[in-house]
Design an enzyme around this catalytic site. Sequence first.
Site, PDB file in Angstrom:
ATOM      1  N   LYS A   1      42.782   8.201  23.964  1.00 54.79           N
ATOM      2  CA  LYS A   1      41.642   8.431  24.460  1.00 54.79           C
ATOM      3  C   LYS A   1      42.643   8.862  25.521  1.00 54.79           C
ATOM      4  O   LYS A   1      42.096   9.978  26.075  1.00 54.79           O
ATOM      5  CB  LYS A   1      41.360   6.829  25.710  1.00 54.79           C
ATOM      6  CG  LYS A   1      40.168   6.245  25.291  1.00 54.79           C
ATOM      7  CD  LYS A   1      39.246   5.249  25.873  1.00 54.79           C
ATOM      8  CE  LYS A   1      38.443   4.006  25.466  1.00 54.79           C
ATOM      9  NZ  LYS A   1      37.618   4.084  26.033  1.00 54.79           N
ATOM     10  N   ASP A  52      32.039   6.144  29.345  1.00 54.60           N
ATOM     11  CA  ASP A  52      31.963   4.280  29.416  1.00 54.60           C
ATOM     12  C   ASP A  52      31.146   4.102  30.748  1.00 54.60           C
ATOM     13  O   ASP A  52      30.331   2.980  31.005  1.00 54.60           O
ATOM     14  CB  ASP A  52      33.290   3.527  29.267  1.00 54.60           C
ATOM     15  CG  ASP A  52      34.258   4.247  27.721  1.00 54.60           C
ATOM     16  OD1 ASP A  52      33.243   3.656  26.707  1.00 54.60           O
ATOM     17  OD2 ASP A  52      34.713   4.202  27.826  1.00 54.60           O
TER      18      ASP A  52
END
Length: 287
Positions: free
Chosen positions: A76, A112
């Site tokens: 990420k 997210d």
Amino acid sequence: MPERQPLLSAQTLVAGVIGDPVHQSLSPTLHNAAFAELGLDWVYVAFPVPAGQGAAAVEAMRTLGVRGLSVTMPHKSTAIGGVDRLSATASRLGVLNTVTRRGGDLVGDSTDGPGLIDALRGEQGWEPRSRRVVILGTGGAARAVALALAEAGAAAVVVVGRRADAAASVAALAGPVGSTGAVEEISDADLVVNATPVGMVAHSGDGLPLGLDPDRLGSGQLVVDLIYAPAVTPLQVEARTRGAEAVNGLGMLIHQAARQFAAWTGEQAPIEAMRAAARAELSRRLG
């Protein structure tokens, strides 16, 4: 006879997920269900990519014509090296979970936190504005949630973690409404978010996160456990027993994927088809 799935062809558009490991990802289930529901000639696959190769995998999108990528651990942060630019959210977080082709550019984003906000509003009818929030945990999920809740207008975002420096780093993302605190502060929270792994199948013997006293939970509160396997965690059970509303993290997972789907295809994601597919796959895995 069951309906035959359309055959893949040289015109089929490709999206996927990179991670290490990646075999457990629900993303192929979610996205392929969405493609099938809308009749889109797309396919979504999992690419096992070793640690340290995230940026190279993103760069390969240009050569292979991959239209979109989901990015999971451990890539990420390192995958940022493969994109041309970042969204404001990904830039602030210093991580991405989504890469989208925009003309000749690869754009990194993080869906997210916004996915959680979409789930709160769309599934619980719960508005974060002017609410007091306690987040348990200091990892990547906690960071995304803290930023998103602050941007959605939360009045206070209190971060609880075992390490004071890590909690302070998460709280800083919430700006003026962010602070660190103790687990006892859940008594005054409108929303409690568990962003720790306590309660997962692999952590099933760990009890409640951060030594939380369940008697501090009660009516009028919403408890969101970001874990979705198992579907019902000990924290949810304790919260419901005391009159609080409690949900797992499947809504956040689906809605963050829905944002990815929309970015890649330009189509509104079929949420219910994605939910049904995810529940069926989780049921199969958990027996």
